[in-house]
Every structure is written in C-alpha cells, then in structure tokens.
Design a protein around this motif. Sequence first.
Motif, PDB file in Angstrom:
ATOM      1  N   LEU A  80       0.409  -3.478 -15.366  1.00 51.31           N
ATOM      2  CA  LEU A  80       0.637  -4.911 -15.181  1.00 51.31           C
ATOM      3  C   LEU A  80       2.132  -5.147 -15.297  1.00 51.31           C
ATOM      4  N   GLU A  81       2.730  -5.741 -14.267  1.00 45.79           N
ATOM      5  CA  GLU A  81       4.190  -5.897 -14.235  1.00 45.79           C
ATOM      6  C   GLU A  81       4.564  -7.331 -13.885  1.00 45.79           C
ATOM      7  N   ARG A  82       5.421  -7.917 -14.733  1.00 50.07           N
ATOM      8  CA  ARG A  82       5.872  -9.288 -14.510  1.00 50.07           C
ATOM      9  C   ARG A  82       6.808  -9.334 -13.301  1.00 50.07           C
ATOM     10  N   VAL A  83       6.719 -10.432 -12.546  1.00 50.79           N
ATOM     11  CA  VAL A  83       7.513 -10.605 -11.328  1.00 50.79           C
ATOM     12  C   VAL A  83       8.496 -11.752 -11.521  1.00 50.79           C
ATOM     13  N   THR A  84       9.714 -11.577 -11.036  1.00 48.12           N
ATOM     14  CA  THR A  84      10.707 -12.647 -11.123  1.00 48.12           C
ATOM     15  C   THR A  84      10.335 -13.782 -10.178  1.00 48.12           C
ATOM     16  N   ASP A  85      10.879 -14.955 -10.437  1.00 43.45           N
ATOM     17  CA  ASP A  85      10.642 -16.096  -9.538  1.00 43.45           C
ATOM     18  C   ASP A  85      11.179 -15.799  -8.144  1.00 43.45           C
ATOM     19  N   GLU A  86      12.243 -15.007  -8.080  1.00 44.43           N
ATOM     20  CA  GLU A  86      12.839 -14.668  -6.788  1.00 44.43           C
ATOM     21  C   GLU A  86      11.935 -13.726  -5.994  1.00 44.43           C
ATOM     22  N   GLY A  87      11.241 -12.823  -6.695  1.00 49.20           N
ATOM     23  CA  GLY A  87      10.399 -11.852  -6.007  1.00 49.20           C
ATOM     24  C   GLY A  87       9.013 -12.362  -5.666  1.00 49.20           C
ATOM     25  N   ALA A  88       8.558 -13.420  -6.334  1.00 47.00           N
ATOM     26  CA  ALA A  88       7.205 -13.924  -6.117  1.00 47.00           C
ATOM     27  C   ALA A  88       6.937 -14.368  -4.674  1.00 47.00           C
ATOM     28  N   PRO A  89       7.857 -15.102  -4.003  1.00 46.02           N
ATOM     29  CA  PRO A  89       7.560 -15.535  -2.634  1.00 46.02           C
ATOM     30  C   PRO A  89       7.271 -14.382  -1.687  1.00 46.02           C
ATOM     31  N   LEU A  90       7.952 -13.223  -1.883  1.00 46.73           N
ATOM     32  CA  LEU A  90       7.704 -12.067  -1.019  1.00 46.73           C
ATOM     33  C   LEU A  90       6.275 -11.573  -1.180  1.00 46.73           C
ATOM     34  N   LEU A  91       5.790 -11.547  -2.430  1.00 46.73           N
ATOM     35  CA  LEU A  91       4.433 -11.087  -2.690  1.00 46.73           C
ATOM     36  C   LEU A  91       3.392 -12.105  -2.241  1.00 46.73           C
ATOM     37  N   LEU A  92       3.766 -13.384  -2.256  1.00 52.37           N
ATOM     38  CA  LEU A  92       2.830 -14.434  -1.876  1.00 52.37           C
ATOM     39  C   LEU A  92       2.662 -14.552  -0.363  1.00 52.37           C
ATOM     40  N   ALA A  93       3.632 -14.006   0.377  1.00 50.89           N
ATOM     41  CA  ALA A  93       3.574 -14.117   1.832  1.00 50.89           C
ATOM     42  C   ALA A  93       2.316 -13.437   2.369  1.00 50.89           C
ATOM     43  N   ILE A  94       1.554 -14.139   3.178  1.00 50.80           N
ATOM     44  CA  ILE A  94       0.369 -13.562   3.790  1.00 50.80           C
ATOM     45  C   ILE A  94       0.817 -12.705   4.958  1.00 50.80           C
ATOM     46  N   GLY A  95       0.660 -11.396   4.826  1.00 49.72           N
ATOM     47  CA  GLY A  95       1.179 -10.483   5.823  1.00 49.72           C
ATOM     48  C   GLY A  95       0.124  -9.995   6.788  1.00 49.72           C
ATOM     49  N   ILE A  96       0.481  -8.992   7.530  1.00 54.28           N
ATOM     50  CA  ILE A  96      -0.443  -8.351   8.452  1.00 54.28           C
ATOM     51  C   ILE A  96      -1.591  -7.750   7.649  1.00 54.28           C
ATOM     52  N   SER A  97      -2.818  -7.885   8.132  1.00 55.45           N
ATOM     53  CA  SER A  97      -3.977  -7.374   7.394  1.00 55.45           C
ATOM     54  C   SER A  97      -4.004  -5.850   7.460  1.00 55.45           C
ATOM     55  N   ASP A  98      -4.720  -5.236   6.542  1.00 57.35           N
ATOM     56  CA  ASP A  98      -4.821  -3.781   6.517  1.00 57.35           C
ATOM     57  C   ASP A  98      -5.505  -3.252   7.771  1.00 57.35           C
ATOM     58  N   ARG A  99      -6.493  -3.975   8.251  1.00 57.08           N
ATOM     59  CA  ARG A  99      -7.197  -3.519   9.451  1.00 57.08           C
ATOM     60  C   ARG A  99      -6.276  -3.528  10.661  1.00 57.08           C
ATOM     61  N   GLU A 100      -5.498  -4.593  10.815  1.00 56.11           N
ATOM     62  CA  GLU A 100      -4.575  -4.670  11.949  1.00 56.11           C
ATOM     63  C   GLU A 100      -3.493  -3.612  11.823  1.00 56.11           C
ATOM     64  N   LEU A 101      -2.975  -3.431  10.604  1.00 57.03           N
ATOM     65  CA  LEU A 101      -1.960  -2.406  10.377  1.00 57.03           C
ATOM     66  C   LEU A 101      -2.506  -1.033  10.728  1.00 57.03           C
ATOM     67  N   SER A 102      -3.712  -0.718  10.265  1.00 57.61           N
ATOM     68  CA  SER A 102      -4.312   0.584  10.531  1.00 57.61           C
ATOM     69  C   SER A 102      -4.514   0.815  12.020  1.00 57.61           C
ATOM     70  N   ASP A 103      -5.013  -0.203  12.720  1.00 55.56           N
ATOM     71  CA  ASP A 103      -5.244  -0.069  14.159  1.00 55.56           C
ATOM     72  C   ASP A 103      -3.942   0.233  14.897  1.00 55.56           C
TER      73      ASP A 103
END
Length: 321
Positions: A80-103
């Motif tokens: 379990l690792e705490r995230v800075t306020d600056e780094g949180a938006p990057l993790l919150l971004a909804i990215g490409i799904s695993d299925r699309e990435l795999s394909d």
Amino acid sequence: MTFTQAERERVANCSICKHLADVEFEGLLQGGKIPEQAEQLENVPQPEDLFYPLLKRCPECGTYYTYDHALGYMEDDTKLERVTDEGAPLLLAIGISDRELSDKVKAGLTPVLKERGFRLVYRANPWAWYHWRDECVQLIDVRTVDRHGFYAGYCRENGFPSRSLLVRCGVFYEFMPTRRAFKHYAWPALDQEPVKRIEDGRPHPVLRDFQASVDLACPSAPSQSSAIWRVEQNGGNLTRVLADATNAILTEGLAWLEKMRDYKSALQELDRRIERASQAKTDCRDEYYAAFYLADKVGDQDKKEKYGALLDRNGIEGNQV
C-alpha cells in the motif's frame, strides 16, 4: 515521491492516514503487517478489466493510495503506497482498457513475428512469443510496467503511465539444469520441478527460467529509463510505440537472439557481462552459472574451470558436469 508540507499536515491530522506510513508492506517471506486502519480506505471506481495497482482513497481527508497484491509461487505480498496530490490525476485518468491494449499489441506484433517462426504462447499481459531452435528456446516478452515489480515502483515515482511497455528478449538452453531465480530472497538451488511442456512436447519455460535476457531500449527515452516504452494512459501513441518496438525487435532483438544461439558467441557475451558486473560490483551469479555450462558445451576447459571455481566460491551447488 515528494509530499508537500500541506500534504504532510493533512495526513498527520487524519484519524486514518496518520496510522499509515508512505509505504506499507506485508509479505509471505519478508513479513510485515499493514495497519488495520487501511481497511477503512475506499476503493476508487476503475475500468472492470484494469490490472493492478488498484486505487484507494481515504474517506476522511481524500488522500489516494495504490494497492498491489501479488500472489504466486513463493509470494503472497501486499503493498500500500501513498500518492501525492500531483500524481493522483495520472492514476485517476481513465485509460485504454486492458482488452483493447491486448488486441492492439497482438495485432501489431504477432504477424511479423509469426513470419520469423515465433508462436504466440501467452495471449494476455504479459504477451510472449516463442521460437524453438534445437536446444535453444528464443523468447520475445512484452508486458506493461505495472506487471514488473521494480519498474512499477520506478514508473509511479517518475510519472510514467502504467500502460508503458517493457520489451525483452530471452534465451533458454535445454542442456542447462533449471533454476528458479528469486533474486530478492536467496539464490536458488536446482529446481526440483521440470520445465513445463506444451501439448507437442516442446519446453515451455517462463521468463524467470531463461538463462540470459536483454531489455530492448526505446530510442526516444532518456538513458536512465531507456527500457521503458512510454504509452500514454489513453493509448493515443500506442500505434507508433508498437511500430518502433517492432523495428527494435527486428533490427536488434533478433540479432541478439541469433548471437546467443551460437554457443561460442553466447559465452563471449556472458564474459563481457561478467566483466562489467564485476567492475560495478553487482551480482552476476546467474551469468557464472550459464557461462559454466556454455564453456562445457563448447569444450573450453579453461573457462569451465574458471566459472566452476567462481560458483564454488559463492557456495552454489549443481555445477558438476
């Protein structure tokens, strides 16, 4: 990972987060115990097919945490690792799904590798293509950074999206006894379990079984992070990254694999690695082991005795041929 004074004060005043260190860990071998206050953290909604790390949030002060759980042979680890306020938006971004990435990864690499004799064996992250050549198994391994312990932490700390890729080539020599390499713990004894074989009887080693491997460098990456192929969280640059990775595999990766298929050339490559590792004072017992058996294979008695002595000096068994 640098927290501001305001972030530190917020955590100190929170009835939940004040009991949690920046990084909490508990594991099967290393021990440790994550405080029970962590159970009060709430899961943050993410795409259903998203791999680890999961994202959690403190309901009281709003601080974010990443949650990793690795379960497998010789491991049952939670981090379990705490995230800075600056780094949180990057993790919150909804990215490409695993299925699309795999394909897209499979569509981008499989046709060109199939033409060169490689077969896709692992069809989901990580993706792995094998080529069986006499006593040598050649591997092309591609995985996202969040599927690699060291790089996962490095990328979070340095702002790389979790969809970034690692591209690796490896060789497995059937004439060498197999070891399971868990370098974080103790250097392993000879493996009692034979390498798995697929339906046609050919060996099916996993990445840790391969006696030598190399990370292919991304041409646009800085030297200190050259092994990381940056893929934006939304996958917008994935097509270009896969094209560059394909070129690196065809121009550098296949050349390295062919060199390592020639046992004398492979021994020379290991000689150079061992020399560099010795100068840097880093662990090279895996290289000693592979070099010992390659020297025996090509009939180089001097090097066989040299690396055999180094294995004995390090207390490593199983080097009698």
